[in-house]
Every structure is written in structure tokens, then in C-alpha cells.
Design an enzyme around this catalytic site. Structure first.
Site, PDB file in Angstrom:
ATOM      1  N   LYS A   9       4.050 -37.654  23.995  1.00 33.91           N
ATOM      2  CA  LYS A   9       4.720 -39.319  23.669  1.00 33.91           C
ATOM      3  C   LYS A   9       5.796 -39.287  24.695  1.00 33.91           C
ATOM      4  O   LYS A   9       5.765 -38.787  25.333  1.00 33.91           O
ATOM      5  CB  LYS A   9       5.565 -39.262  22.567  1.00 33.91           C
ATOM      6  CG  LYS A   9       4.904 -39.417  20.786  1.00 33.91           C
ATOM      7  CD  LYS A   9       5.820 -39.769  19.831  1.00 33.91           C
ATOM      8  CE  LYS A   9       5.196 -39.768  18.172  1.00 33.91           C
ATOM      9  NZ  LYS A   9       6.391 -39.825  17.237  1.00 33.91           N
ATOM     10  N   TYR A  49      -0.625 -47.156  14.157  1.00 32.93           N
ATOM     11  CA  TYR A  49      -0.140 -46.687  13.287  1.00 32.93           C
ATOM     12  C   TYR A  49       0.174 -48.293  12.236  1.00 32.93           C
ATOM     13  O   TYR A  49       1.004 -47.879  11.524  1.00 32.93           O
ATOM     14  CB  TYR A  49       1.498 -47.127  13.962  1.00 32.93           C
ATOM     15  CG  TYR A  49       2.137 -45.836  14.610  1.00 32.93           C
ATOM     16  CD1 TYR A  49       1.941 -44.609  13.683  1.00 32.93           C
ATOM     17  CD2 TYR A  49       2.172 -45.131  16.074  1.00 32.93           C
ATOM     18  CE1 TYR A  49       2.057 -42.836  14.225  1.00 32.93           C
ATOM     19  CE2 TYR A  49       2.574 -44.215  16.651  1.00 32.93           C
ATOM     20  CZ  TYR A  49       3.293 -43.100  16.268  1.00 32.93           C
ATOM     21  OH  TYR A  49       2.768 -41.639  16.393  1.00 32.93           O
ATOM     22  N   ASN A 112      10.316 -38.337  19.358  1.00 31.68           N
ATOM     23  CA  ASN A 112       9.924 -37.474  19.212  1.00 31.68           C
ATOM     24  C   ASN A 112       9.008 -36.891  19.598  1.00 31.68           C
ATOM     25  O   ASN A 112       8.295 -35.461  18.992  1.00 31.68           O
ATOM     26  CB  ASN A 112      10.530 -36.933  17.565  1.00 31.68           C
ATOM     27  CG  ASN A 112       9.096 -38.293  16.637  1.00 31.68           C
ATOM     28  OD1 ASN A 112       8.498 -38.272  17.473  1.00 31.68           O
ATOM     29  ND2 ASN A 112       9.067 -37.733  15.507  1.00 31.68           N
ATOM     30  N   HIS A 115       2.873 -36.658  18.585  1.00 35.53           N
ATOM     31  CA  HIS A 115       2.116 -37.259  17.395  1.00 35.53           C
ATOM     32  C   HIS A 115       1.118 -36.070  17.143  1.00 35.53           C
ATOM     33  O   HIS A 115       1.036 -35.647  17.376  1.00 35.53           O
ATOM     34  CB  HIS A 115       1.368 -38.530  17.870  1.00 35.53           C
ATOM     35  CG  HIS A 115       0.598 -38.428  16.200  1.00 35.53           C
ATOM     36  ND1 HIS A 115       0.717 -38.811  15.357  1.00 35.53           N
ATOM     37  CD2 HIS A 115      -0.867 -38.249  16.153  1.00 35.53           C
ATOM     38  CE1 HIS A 115       0.125 -39.121  14.340  1.00 35.53           C
ATOM     39  NE2 HIS A 115      -1.432 -38.744  15.427  1.00 35.53           N
ATOM     40  N   GLU A 126      -8.115 -40.659  13.754  1.00 31.70           N
ATOM     41  CA  GLU A 126      -7.701 -40.867  15.238  1.00 31.70           C
ATOM     42  C   GLU A 126      -7.999 -40.395  16.570  1.00 31.70           C
ATOM     43  O   GLU A 126      -8.236 -41.047  16.977  1.00 31.70           O
ATOM     44  CB  GLU A 126      -6.015 -39.933  15.011  1.00 31.70           C
ATOM     45  CG  GLU A 126      -5.490 -40.505  14.035  1.00 31.70           C
ATOM     46  CD  GLU A 126      -4.295 -39.645  13.729  1.00 31.70           C
ATOM     47  OE1 GLU A 126      -4.308 -38.765  14.455  1.00 31.70           O
ATOM     48  OE2 GLU A 126      -2.995 -40.464  13.234  1.00 31.70           O
TER      49      GLU A 126
HETATM   50  P1  ATP Z   1       3.423 -38.312  13.685  1.00 32.58           P
HETATM   51  O1  ATP Z   1       2.712 -39.670  12.726  1.00 32.58           O
HETATM   52  O2  ATP Z   1       4.382 -39.450  14.931  1.00 32.58           O
HETATM   53  O3  ATP Z   1       2.913 -37.733  13.931  1.00 32.58           O
HETATM   54  P2  ATP Z   1       5.607 -37.421  11.642  1.00 32.58           P
HETATM   55  O4  ATP Z   1       3.833 -37.267  11.170  1.00 32.58           O
HETATM   56  O5  ATP Z   1       5.836 -36.446  11.957  1.00 32.58           O
HETATM   57  O6  ATP Z   1       5.268 -38.005  13.594  1.00 32.58           O
HETATM   58  P3  ATP Z   1       5.414 -39.980  10.084  1.00 32.58           P
HETATM   59  O7  ATP Z   1       6.178 -39.932   9.584  1.00 32.58           O
HETATM   60  O8  ATP Z   1       3.851 -40.561  10.604  1.00 32.58           O
HETATM   61  O9  ATP Z   1       5.385 -38.867  10.840  1.00 32.58           O
HETATM   62  O10 ATP Z   1       6.591 -41.376  11.337  1.00 32.58           O
HETATM   63  C1  ATP Z   1       5.756 -41.358  12.406  1.00 32.58           C
HETATM   64  C2  ATP Z   1       7.181 -42.154  13.396  1.00 32.58           C
HETATM   65  O11 ATP Z   1       7.748 -42.835  13.265  1.00 32.58           O
HETATM   66  C3  ATP Z   1       7.199 -40.434  13.301  1.00 32.58           C
HETATM   67  O12 ATP Z   1       6.648 -39.501  14.490  1.00 32.58           O
HETATM   68  C4  ATP Z   1       9.042 -40.796  14.275  1.00 32.58           C
HETATM   69  O13 ATP Z   1       8.856 -41.586  15.679  1.00 32.58           O
HETATM   70  C5  ATP Z   1       8.718 -42.600  12.805  1.00 32.58           C
HETATM   71  N1  ATP Z   1       9.547 -42.378  12.621  1.00 32.58           N
HETATM   72  C6  ATP Z   1       9.242 -42.190  10.933  1.00 32.58           C
HETATM   73  N2  ATP Z   1       9.913 -41.954  10.176  1.00 32.58           N
HETATM   74  C7  ATP Z   1      11.056 -42.897  11.197  1.00 32.58           C
HETATM   75  C8  ATP Z   1      12.736 -43.172  10.449  1.00 32.58           C
HETATM   76  N3  ATP Z   1      13.212 -43.043   9.566  1.00 32.58           N
HETATM   77  N4  ATP Z   1      13.595 -44.224  11.563  1.00 32.58           N
HETATM   78  C9  ATP Z   1      12.636 -44.069  12.458  1.00 32.58           C
HETATM   79  N5  ATP Z   1      11.679 -43.371  13.009  1.00 32.58           N
HETATM   80  C10 ATP Z   1      10.362 -43.114  12.877  1.00 32.58           C
HETATM   81 MG    MG Z   2       2.816 -39.214  11.443  1.00 23.91          MG
END
Ligand code: ATP
Ligand code: MG
Length: 137
Positions: A9, A49, A112, A115, A126
Site C-alpha cells: 500500500k 474495494y 496498514n 493487502h 483480484e
Molecule cells: P486488506 O483487505 O487490505 O488485505 P484485511 O483483509 O486485513 O485487509 P479488511 O477487513 O478486508 O481487512 O479491510 C480492508 C481494509 O480496510 C483494511 O486493510 C484497512 O485498511 C481498512 N479497514 C478495515 N477495518 C477498518 C476499520 N475498522 N477502520 C478503518 N479502516 C479499516
Molecule cells: Mg480484506
């Protein structure tokens, strides 16, 4: 052989740790079948997303993902999807296991670092979103 999609990211690209993160994948036995650095458009990030478009953090997530270039890669290997998720660590870096990518390189749940696809079905969707078949080798 299983394939999964990884995105480094904008926060991690800005920190200049692309090589260090790709090394985590290779050191864990995953192969980089494709990789490229790109700047996502707003429409790209919204489409990628789309599953989260009803969540309160959706707009912030989209703005963050277009705040700078990202590095998208296809990782290949045995259990590639689960292995990548394990290397990444928990979504919130404060909850991520020591030694994971997010524990070592991420600052917050928004920024974070990486992804990773969360199922084989999503991995295929994807990968097709970012790569043409001839780019996978
Ligand atoms: P990614 O999809 O980015 O690999 P993930 O699968 O661990 O991460 P998801 O639940 O799919 O997490 O959420 C997608 C992204 O949205 C997260 O990586 C994070 O950057 C953001 N996100 C998720 N939950 C929150 C939250 N509660 N507050 C803010 N941002 C969030
Ligand atoms: Mg995810």
C-alpha cells in the site's frame, strides 16, 4: 500451484520498504509470478474495494489507496493465499503478531502496509483485476 494477490500500500511504498516486503514473500517460499508499481485512480480503488462500500471507513480507505503509488504482485506457491495472510499479520498492526509485515512496517489500521486476498475465489477476481494473462509467468 495456488496464486494470490498482494498489494504493497502507499504508506509502505512511501517508506521505501518495497524490497524488504517482497523479501518476506520470497523468504517464506512464495514466488513472485508478476509485479508492477502503479498509481490507482479513484475509480480503480472504489471498484477494488467495492465489497466495503457500505462500511463507514470506505471513503477514507479509497483516499488512502490513491494517496500514492502501490506495488501489486501475484504470489505463487503451496497455500499461497493463507501463507500470505499469515505473513501480513492482523488488519490492525497493534494486534499483529511480532515479525509479521504489519507489525514491522504498518502504523495504523488505515495505513496498514499490505493487502492480501482473503479467499481463493477473491484471489482470482483480484488477479484478473490487475493483470493480463501474459503478465503472469
Ligand atoms: P486488506 O483487505 O487490505 O488485505 P484485511 O483483509 O486485513 O485487509 P479488511 O477487513 O478486508 O481487512 O479491510 C480492508 C481494509 O480496510 C483494511 O486493510 C484497512 O485498511 C481498512 N479497514 C478495515 N477495518 C477498518 C476499520 N475498522 N477502520 C478503518 N479502516 C479499516
Ligand atoms: Mg480484506
Amino acid at each position: 500451484m495456488e496464486q494470490t494477490l498482494s498489494i504493497i500500500k502507499p504508506d509502505a511504498v512511501a517508506k521505501n520498504v518495497v524490497g524488504k516486503i517482497l523479501d518476506r514473500f520470497e523468504s517464506a517460499g512464495l514466488r513472485i509470478a508478476a509485479t508492477k508499481k502503479i498509481q490507482l485512480s479513484k475509480a480503480d480503488a472504489q471498484a477494488f474495494y467495492a465489497v466495503h462500500n457500505q462500511r463507514p471507513f470506505f471513503n477514507d480507505l479509497v483516499e488512502f489507496m490513491i494517496s500514492g503509488p502501490v506495488v501489486v504482485s501475484v504470489l505463487e506457491g503451496e497455500n499461497a493465499m493463507a501463507k500470505n495472510r499469515e505473513l501480513m499479520g492482523a488488519t490492525n498492526p497493534q494486534e499483529a503478531e511480532p515479525g509479521t509485515i504489519r507489525a514491522d512496517f504498518a502504523d495504523s489500521i488505515d495505513a496498514n502496509a499490505v493487502h492480501g486476498s482473503d479467499s481463493l475465489e477473491n484471489a482470482k477476481i483480484e488477479i484478473d483485476f490487475f493483470f493480463a494473462q501474459r503478465e503472469l509467468c
